[in-house]
Structures are given as C-alpha cells and as structure tokens.
Design a protein around this motif. Structure first.
Motif, mmCIF file in Angstrom:
data_model
loop_
_atom_site.group_PDB
_atom_site.id
_atom_site.type_symbol
_atom_site.label_atom_id
_atom_site.label_comp_id
_atom_site.label_asym_id
_atom_site.label_seq_id
_atom_site.Cartn_x
_atom_site.Cartn_y
_atom_site.Cartn_z
ATOM 1 N N UNK A 31 8.792 97.550 70.966
ATOM 2 C CA UNK A 31 8.389 97.063 69.863
ATOM 3 C C UNK A 31 9.419 97.229 68.677
ATOM 4 N N UNK A 32 10.079 98.180 68.454
ATOM 5 C CA UNK A 32 11.011 98.255 67.481
ATOM 6 C C UNK A 32 12.067 97.068 67.767
ATOM 7 N N UNK A 33 12.630 97.051 68.850
ATOM 8 C CA UNK A 33 13.615 95.820 69.218
ATOM 9 C C UNK A 33 12.946 94.655 68.801
ATOM 10 N N UNK A 34 11.629 94.278 69.253
ATOM 11 C CA UNK A 34 10.998 92.887 69.168
ATOM 12 C C UNK A 34 10.649 92.980 67.482
ATOM 13 N N UNK A 35 10.548 93.831 66.769
ATOM 14 C CA UNK A 35 10.283 93.628 65.223
ATOM 15 C C UNK A 35 11.608 93.331 64.768
ATOM 16 N N UNK A 36 12.515 93.795 65.342
ATOM 17 C CA UNK A 36 13.962 93.594 64.445
ATOM 18 C C UNK A 36 14.399 92.150 64.801
ATOM 19 N N UNK A 37 14.346 91.603 66.073
ATOM 20 C CA UNK A 37 14.713 90.484 66.354
ATOM 21 C C UNK A 37 13.951 89.465 65.691
ATOM 22 N N UNK A 38 12.438 89.656 65.377
ATOM 23 C CA UNK A 38 11.587 88.582 64.700
ATOM 24 C C UNK A 38 12.006 88.848 63.275
ATOM 25 N N UNK A 39 12.350 89.850 62.576
ATOM 26 C CA UNK A 39 12.607 90.284 61.264
ATOM 27 C C UNK A 39 13.907 89.431 61.294
ATOM 28 N N UNK A 40 14.865 89.381 62.024
ATOM 29 C CA UNK A 40 16.324 88.588 61.659
ATOM 30 C C UNK A 40 15.776 87.170 61.785
ATOM 31 N N UNK A 41 14.901 86.875 62.672
ATOM 32 C CA UNK A 41 14.452 85.099 62.719
ATOM 33 C C UNK A 41 14.011 84.919 61.729
ATOM 34 N N UNK A 42 12.850 85.771 61.060
ATOM 35 C CA UNK A 42 12.657 85.356 59.545
ATOM 36 C C UNK A 42 13.376 85.209 58.721
ATOM 37 N N UNK A 43 14.689 86.072 58.413
ATOM 38 C CA UNK A 43 15.488 86.054 57.437
ATOM 39 C C UNK A 43 16.291 84.623 57.717
ATOM 40 N N UNK A 44 16.421 84.167 58.860
ATOM 41 C CA UNK A 44 17.397 83.036 58.933
ATOM 42 C C UNK A 44 16.142 82.008 58.793
ATOM 43 N N UNK A 45 15.046 81.989 59.258
ATOM 44 C CA UNK A 45 14.097 80.932 58.535
ATOM 45 C C UNK A 45 13.789 80.798 57.239
ATOM 46 N N UNK A 46 13.932 81.856 56.443
ATOM 47 C CA UNK A 46 13.937 81.781 55.234
ATOM 48 C C UNK A 46 15.169 80.973 54.502
ATOM 49 N N UNK A 47 16.249 81.350 55.089
ATOM 50 C CA UNK A 47 17.369 80.438 54.742
ATOM 51 C C UNK A 47 17.299 79.058 55.023
ATOM 52 N N UNK A 48 16.786 78.781 56.075
ATOM 53 C CA UNK A 48 16.502 77.472 56.363
ATOM 54 C C UNK A 48 15.395 76.726 55.386
ATOM 55 N N UNK A 49 14.448 77.477 55.036
ATOM 56 C CA UNK A 49 13.555 76.986 54.061
ATOM 57 C C UNK A 49 14.301 76.707 52.558
ATOM 58 N N UNK A 50 15.348 77.673 52.287
ATOM 59 C CA UNK A 50 15.848 77.266 51.020
ATOM 60 C C UNK A 50 16.682 76.239 51.258
ATOM 61 N N UNK A 51 17.254 76.013 52.132
ATOM 62 C CA UNK A 51 18.202 74.660 52.440
ATOM 63 C C UNK A 51 17.290 73.271 52.545
ATOM 64 N N UNK A 52 16.166 73.506 53.210
ATOM 65 C CA UNK A 52 15.516 72.184 53.745
ATOM 66 C C UNK A 52 13.969 72.612 53.619
ATOM 67 N N UNK A 53 13.260 72.033 52.398
ATOM 68 C CA UNK A 53 11.902 72.462 52.413
ATOM 69 C C UNK A 53 11.248 71.781 53.493
#
Length: 139
Positions: A31-53
C-alpha cells in the motif's frame, strides 16, 4: 551425514517479535509503495497540466488523488502549486509518467488492487498515445 542443529542460532537478534520495533505486513508495505508511485505520477500529471491544459489530464489528476487518498487512509496528497515549476519538455514528462504508471501497475497487480491497476494501465495507454502523436507530428 549432517547433524541436526541443537542450539539456537547465533544469528538471530531476538527471541520473537520485538514490541519496540514496528512491523508492517506485506499488504501494508505494498500500500505504501503503491501510494508513493501514484503520488509521483500525480506530481508529473500536475506538471503536464501546467504545460498543456487538458480535460483528460484534469480527470486523471482527480482520480489519482482519490486513489492516493484511499491508500493513505483518507489523507489527501499534498500537491504543489502550478506556478513556479521548472519547465521540462512534455515529451520527457510523458515518458516519466509512463514509467511511473508502469511501476504502479506492477505493484497494484501484486496486491490485487483492481481500481489502481486499471487507472495505471489507462495512464500508460494515454501517455503512450501522447508520445506516439508527438512522434507523428514531428515527422
């Protein structure tokens, strides 16, 4: 031929579980490992959202935040504000997101978390499609 071991091992540090040392189950570790991977994916997704709506990225970010919150016992993930981010190419961000989604998929599959596995697979497909469309556009 071999004599059975008759004494306690000199390599064991304690006689049973140590109450002073917290132990987690395999499921908790996953659970901890999966939450970490998904949180990192969320951070990159937020970066993509900032670059291209994109509505797809907005929906993906919401779903990722829900899954991270579920895995962390209801605690919502901390998200950095969109302003002041360093600029990376969207291609590099899509590659990073694809890799993170792949890691999340492996962990979700090993812990039999269908919702997280489906979300990770969908994100892998979305980032693959984005990379392929960028490759076709650059030709």
């Amino acid at each position: 031929m071999y004599e059975p071991i008759r004494a306690k091992s000199v390599h064991s540090t304690v006689d049973g579980p140590n109450p002073d040392f917290p132990h987690r189950s395999r499921e908790e570790e996953l659970d901890i490992q999966l939450a970490g991977h998904l949180a990192a994916l969320l951070a990159v997704t937020d970066e993509l959202r900032a670059a291209q709506a994109s509505a797809d990225l907005d929906t993906a970010a919401e779903r990722l935040a829900e899954q991270v919150g579920r895995l962390r016992g209801g605690r919502t993930p901390v998200r950095a504000p969109m302003s002041g981010r360093r600029e990376r190419s969207t291609e590099a961000l899509h590659r990073r997101a694809h890799a993170l989604a792949g890691r999340a998929l492996v962990v979700a599959a090993s812990r039999a978390d269908t919702a997280a596995a489906i979300l990770a697979a969908e994100r892998m497909d979305a980032h693959t499609a984005a990379l392929e469309s960028r490759a076709l556009a650059s030709r």
